[in-house]
Design a protein around this motif. Structure first.
Motif, PDB file in Angstrom:
ATOM      1  N   LEU A  55       0.829  -1.214   0.000  1.00 28.53           N
ATOM      2  CA  LEU A  55       0.000   0.000   0.000  1.00 28.53           C
ATOM      3  C   LEU A  55       0.861   1.260   0.000  1.00 28.53           C
ATOM      4  CD1 LEU A  55      -2.656  -1.284   2.529  1.00 28.53           C
ATOM      5  CD2 LEU A  55      -3.053  -0.804   0.111  1.00 28.53           C
ATOM      6  N   GLU A  56       1.969   1.223   0.725  1.00 23.31           N
ATOM      7  CA  GLU A  56       2.852   2.395   0.738  1.00 23.31           C
ATOM      8  C   GLU A  56       3.510   2.609  -0.619  1.00 23.31           C
ATOM      9  OE1 GLU A  56       5.399   1.744   4.109  1.00 23.31           O
ATOM     10  OE2 GLU A  56       3.977   2.703   5.490  1.00 23.31           O
ATOM     11  N   GLU A  57       3.831   1.519  -1.310  1.00 24.98           N
ATOM     12  CA  GLU A  57       4.357   1.635  -2.678  1.00 24.98           C
ATOM     13  C   GLU A  57       3.311   2.264  -3.592  1.00 24.98           C
ATOM     14  OE1 GLU A  57       5.515  -2.292  -3.766  1.00 24.98           O
ATOM     15  OE2 GLU A  57       7.447  -2.189  -2.748  1.00 24.98           O
ATOM     16  N   ALA A  58       2.052   1.873  -3.409  1.00 23.13           N
ATOM     17  CA  ALA A  58       0.973   2.436  -4.224  1.00 23.13           C
ATOM     18  C   ALA A  58       0.808   3.927  -3.947  1.00 23.13           C
ATOM     19  CB  ALA A  58      -0.332   1.696  -3.932  1.00 23.13           C
ATOM     20  N   ILE A  59       0.827   4.300  -2.669  1.00 22.12           N
ATOM     21  CA  ILE A  59       0.672   5.718  -2.306  1.00 22.12           C
ATOM     22  C   ILE A  59       1.842   6.536  -2.849  1.00 22.12           C
ATOM     23  CG2 ILE A  59       0.636   7.336  -0.358  1.00 22.12           C
ATOM     24  CD1 ILE A  59      -0.836   5.036   1.211  1.00 22.12           C
ATOM     25  N   PHE A  60       3.061   6.005  -2.720  1.00 22.34           N
ATOM     26  CA  PHE A  60       4.237   6.694  -3.240  1.00 22.34           C
ATOM     27  C   PHE A  60       4.127   6.884  -4.749  1.00 22.34           C
ATOM     28  CE2 PHE A  60       8.497   6.487  -5.155  1.00 22.34           C
ATOM     29  CZ  PHE A  60       9.097   7.590  -4.558  1.00 22.34           C
ATOM     30  N   THR A  61       3.714   5.821  -5.443  1.00 22.44           N
ATOM     31  CA  THR A  61       3.572   5.889  -6.904  1.00 22.44           C
ATOM     32  C   THR A  61       2.526   6.923  -7.294  1.00 22.44           C
ATOM     33  OG1 THR A  61       4.174   3.556  -7.112  1.00 22.44           O
ATOM     34  CG2 THR A  61       3.045   4.559  -8.989  1.00 22.44           C
ATOM     35  N   ALA A  62       1.405   6.935  -6.593  1.00 17.70           N
ATOM     36  CA  ALA A  62       0.336   7.898  -6.891  1.00 17.70           C
ATOM     37  C   ALA A  62       0.819   9.328  -6.682  1.00 17.70           C
ATOM     38  CB  ALA A  62      -0.867   7.613  -6.002  1.00 17.70           C
ATOM     39  N   GLU A  63       1.584   9.548  -5.615  1.00 20.37           N
ATOM     40  CA  GLU A  63       2.095  10.896  -5.348  1.00 20.37           C
ATOM     41  C   GLU A  63       3.132  11.314  -6.382  1.00 20.37           C
ATOM     42  OE1 GLU A  63       3.385  10.398  -1.342  1.00 20.37           O
ATOM     43  OE2 GLU A  63       1.412  10.908  -0.481  1.00 20.37           O
ATOM     44  N   GLN A  64       3.982  10.360  -6.803  1.00 18.90           N
ATOM     45  CA  GLN A  64       4.981  10.658  -7.825  1.00 18.90           C
ATOM     46  C   GLN A  64       4.333  11.015  -9.156  1.00 18.90           C
ATOM     47  OE1 GLN A  64       7.787  11.121  -5.808  1.00 18.90           O
ATOM     48  NE2 GLN A  64       8.869  10.337  -7.584  1.00 18.90           N
ATOM     49  N   LEU A  65       3.218  10.341  -9.448  1.00 16.72           N
ATOM     50  CA  LEU A  65       2.499  10.603 -10.694  1.00 16.72           C
ATOM     51  C   LEU A  65       1.547  11.794 -10.577  1.00 16.72           C
ATOM     52  CD1 LEU A  65       1.620   6.927 -11.729  1.00 16.72           C
ATOM     53  CD2 LEU A  65       3.366   8.407 -12.749  1.00 16.72           C
ATOM     54  N   LEU A  73      -9.189   6.773  -5.558  1.00 16.45           N
ATOM     55  CA  LEU A  73      -7.974   5.971  -5.418  1.00 16.45           C
ATOM     56  C   LEU A  73      -7.367   6.154  -4.033  1.00 16.45           C
ATOM     57  CD1 LEU A  73      -5.623   4.224  -6.414  1.00 16.45           C
ATOM     58  CD2 LEU A  73      -4.596   6.311  -7.373  1.00 16.45           C
ATOM     59  N   PHE A  74      -7.177   7.407  -3.612  1.00 19.97           N
ATOM     60  CA  PHE A  74      -6.536   7.649  -2.316  1.00 19.97           C
ATOM     61  C   PHE A  74      -7.393   7.133  -1.162  1.00 19.97           C
ATOM     62  CE2 PHE A  74      -3.847  10.672  -4.664  1.00 19.97           C
ATOM     63  CZ  PHE A  74      -2.610  10.285  -4.167  1.00 19.97           C
ATOM     64  N   PHE A  75      -8.713   7.221  -1.302  1.00 17.88           N
ATOM     65  CA  PHE A  75      -9.571   6.651  -0.257  1.00 17.88           C
ATOM     66  C   PHE A  75      -9.348   5.149  -0.158  1.00 17.88           C
ATOM     67  CE2 PHE A  75     -13.350   4.285   0.941  1.00 17.88           C
ATOM     68  CZ  PHE A  75     -13.526   4.770   2.228  1.00 17.88           C
ATOM     69  N   ARG A  76      -9.345   4.456  -1.292  1.00 15.52           N
ATOM     70  CA  ARG A  76      -9.157   3.000  -1.275  1.00 15.52           C
ATOM     71  C   ARG A  76      -7.838   2.617  -0.619  1.00 15.52           C
ATOM     72  NH1 ARG A  76      -9.367   0.701  -7.084  1.00 15.52           N
ATOM     73  NH2 ARG A  76      -9.345  -1.304  -5.990  1.00 15.52           N
ATOM     74  N   LEU A  77      -6.790   3.374  -0.930  1.00 19.09           N
ATOM     75  CA  LEU A  77      -5.461   3.043  -0.406  1.00 19.09           C
ATOM     76  C   LEU A  77      -5.377   3.271   1.101  1.00 19.09           C
ATOM     77  CD1 LEU A  77      -3.286   4.559  -3.289  1.00 19.09           C
ATOM     78  CD2 LEU A  77      -3.658   2.135  -2.809  1.00 19.09           C
ATOM     79  N   PHE A  78      -5.817   4.450   1.558  1.00 21.88           N
ATOM     80  CA  PHE A  78      -5.716   4.750   2.995  1.00 21.88           C
ATOM     81  C   PHE A  78      -6.714   3.927   3.812  1.00 21.88           C
ATOM     82  CE2 PHE A  78      -3.674   8.775   1.498  1.00 21.88           C
ATOM     83  CZ  PHE A  78      -2.473   8.607   2.182  1.00 21.88           C
ATOM     84  N   ASN A  79      -7.895   3.675   3.256  1.00 20.21           N
ATOM     85  CA  ASN A  79      -8.878   2.866   3.959  1.00 20.21           C
ATOM     86  C   ASN A  79      -8.357   1.434   4.137  1.00 20.21           C
ATOM     87  OD1 ASN A  79     -11.666   2.582   5.062  1.00 20.21           O
ATOM     88  ND2 ASN A  79     -11.891   1.132   3.388  1.00 20.21           N
ATOM     89  N   MET A  80      -7.765   0.895   3.081  1.00 23.23           N
ATOM     90  CA  MET A  80      -7.188  -0.443   3.166  1.00 23.23           C
ATOM     91  C   MET A  80      -6.041  -0.476   4.178  1.00 23.23           C
ATOM     92  SD  MET A  80      -7.451  -3.499   1.867  1.00 23.23           S
ATOM     93  CE  MET A  80      -6.487  -4.992   2.052  1.00 23.23           C
ATOM     94  N   LYS A  81      -5.261   0.591   4.195  1.00 21.36           N
ATOM     95  CA  LYS A  81      -4.152   0.676   5.154  1.00 21.36           C
ATOM     96  C   LYS A  81      -4.692   0.645   6.589  1.00 21.36           C
ATOM     97  CE  LYS A  81       0.168   3.281   5.612  1.00 21.36           C
ATOM     98  NZ  LYS A  81       0.882   4.532   5.224  1.00 21.36           N
ATOM     99  N   GLY A  82      -5.801   1.345   6.830  1.00 22.79           N
ATOM    100  CA  GLY A  82      -6.433   1.326   8.140  1.00 22.79           C
ATOM    101  C   GLY A  82      -6.912  -0.073   8.507  1.00 22.79           C
ATOM    102  N   GLN A  83      -7.490  -0.781   7.544  1.00 17.99           N
ATOM    103  CA  GLN A  83      -7.965  -2.148   7.804  1.00 17.99           C
ATOM    104  C   GLN A  83      -6.813  -3.065   8.187  1.00 17.99           C
ATOM    105  OE1 GLN A  83     -10.441  -3.727   4.617  1.00 17.99           O
ATOM    106  NE2 GLN A  83     -11.304  -1.708   4.235  1.00 17.99           N
ATOM    107  N   VAL A  84      -5.692  -2.947   7.465  1.00 20.16           N
ATOM    108  CA  VAL A  84      -4.540  -3.815   7.749  1.00 20.16           C
ATOM    109  C   VAL A  84      -3.990  -3.522   9.143  1.00 20.16           C
ATOM    110  CG1 VAL A  84      -2.195  -4.437   7.080  1.00 20.16           C
ATOM    111  CG2 VAL A  84      -3.927  -4.067   5.312  1.00 20.16           C
ATOM    112  N   TYR A  85      -3.773  -2.234   9.448  1.00 18.61           N
ATOM    113  CA  TYR A  85      -3.251  -1.887  10.770  1.00 18.61           C
ATOM    114  C   TYR A  85      -4.217  -2.327  11.879  1.00 18.61           C
ATOM    115  CZ  TYR A  85       0.824   0.878   9.305  1.00 18.61           C
ATOM    116  OH  TYR A  85       2.039   1.291   8.823  1.00 18.61           O
ATOM    117  N   GLY A  86      -5.535  -2.226  11.608  1.00 16.57           N
ATOM    118  CA  GLY A  86      -6.516  -2.658  12.591  1.00 16.57           C
ATOM    119  C   GLY A  86      -6.417  -4.148  12.866  1.00 16.57           C
ATOM    120  N   LYS A  87      -6.299  -4.959  11.811  1.00 20.17           N
ATOM    121  CA  LYS A  87      -6.153  -6.412  11.977  1.00 20.17           C
ATOM    122  C   LYS A  87      -4.829  -6.751  12.664  1.00 20.17           C
ATOM    123  CE  LYS A  87      -9.849  -8.152   9.918  1.00 20.17           C
ATOM    124  NZ  LYS A  87     -10.816  -9.037  10.603  1.00 20.17           N
ATOM    125  N   TRP A  88      -3.828  -5.934  12.426  1.00 18.55           N
ATOM    126  CA  TRP A  88      -2.492  -6.143  12.986  1.00 18.55           C
ATOM    127  C   TRP A  88      -2.454  -5.779  14.477  1.00 18.55           C
ATOM    128  CZ3 TRP A  88       2.375  -3.734  10.168  1.00 18.55           C
ATOM    129  CH2 TRP A  88       3.531  -4.406  10.585  1.00 18.55           C
TER     130      TRP A  88
END
Length: 284
Positions: free
Chosen positions: A96-106, A113-128
């Motif tokens: 997810l961080e690679e995706a966010i970095f790529t999106a920012e570079q582009l 897109l950014f909602f999907r990425l950050f929302n998914m990141k929240g889900q992963v950290y929550g499960k973790w």
């Protein structure tokens, strides 16, 4: 065809995708090849064939890197979903961080897109179990949620509220549960309303604001009874019984506890009968 039959006949969908990919070998249409590989990876994920799914994503990524394409974000997200299911949380976050970095570079400015990425990141950290990091990610997702549907906003705000509850920041939990309820009150099914009302009531109970807790608990009970929803009726009855016991209002505590026991007894639910009997026993 694969998309049409994916959920009804997985084997037919897989066969259709293999045929499609073989046909595409004769043509230089990498976009279609990537779509086929993504669909194959998605089916493999559904079947819990995670290594096969990751292999399809690797092939898709090679095609994307040779031909600049927004499909790279679908690859990163699907890889993160698979890593989440594998409970390899650090690699899911890395994707997810690679995706966010790529999106920012582009210089992407796509809120979806950014909602999907950050929302998914929240889900992963929550499960973790990394709840502080989950909150940070979900709040970043919130910056991009306003172009989404009301149901998406409700899901996000509920997720934020649950993480705040885990952090014992109950006032923040109440804030986000209430924000979700303002939408559900007008737009949603009664069962969803009941759940959020109970969540608000529980959060008020945690900070010993029993008057507010009772108010929302009774609202939840009323909605549950109006919809003949026994599951939430029982949850509300037992919840109210506990609050009344804490307030030393033993007659009310007993009344709601006995109402719950009566429903469990009618349904021959022995686990429920045991738990409600224990709750009643604490009243005496």
């Amino acid at each position: 065809l694969a998309s049409t039959v994916e959920h009804s006949d997985v084997e037919k969908a897989k066969l259709s995708l293999v045929r499609a990919f073989n046909l595409l070998k004769k043509f230089p249409d990498n976009a279609l090849k990537i779509q086929v590989l993504l669909k194959q990876a998605s089916i493999a994920k559904t079947e819990k064939n995670f290594l096969i799914g990751l292999s399809f994503l690797g092939k898709a990524e090679l095609l994307v890197k040779n031909n600049s394409s927004d499909f790279i974000f679908d690859i990163y997200l699907l890889r993160a979903e698979i890593k989440l299911l594998q409970k390899i949380y650090d690699e899911a976050i890395l994707s997810l961080e690679e995706a966010i970095f790529t999106a920012e570079q582009l210089k992407k400015s796509d809120p979806v897109l950014f909602f999907r990425l950050f929302n998914m990141k929240g889900q992963v950290y929550g499960k973790w179990g990394e709840n502080h990091l989950a909150i940070t990610a979900y709040l970043q997702a919130q910056h991009h949620v306003y172009s989404h549907s009301k149901q998406t906003k409700v899901r996000l705000w509920n997720n934020i509220a649950f993480i705040y509850s885990k952090l014992n920041d109950n006032y923040s939990a109440i804030k986000y549960f209430s924000r979700a309820f303002t939408i559900l009150e007008k737009e949603s099914t009664l069962s969803q309303k009941t759940k959020v009302l109970l969540d608000i009531s529980r959060s008020y109970k945690k900070v010993s604001l029993y008057g507010e807790s009772l108010k929302f608990g009774h609202k939840a009970l009323k909605v549950a009874k109006n919809t003949n929803n026994e599951e939430f009726t029982l949850k509300a009855l037992l919840h109210l019984s506990i609050i009344y016991r804490r307030l030393s209002s033993y007659d009310n505590a007993l009344e709601y506890g006995l109402d719950a026991l009566s429903i469990y007894t009618k349904n021959n639910d022995f686990n429920g009968m045991s738990s409600s009997s224990n709750a009643i026993g604490l009243i005496y």
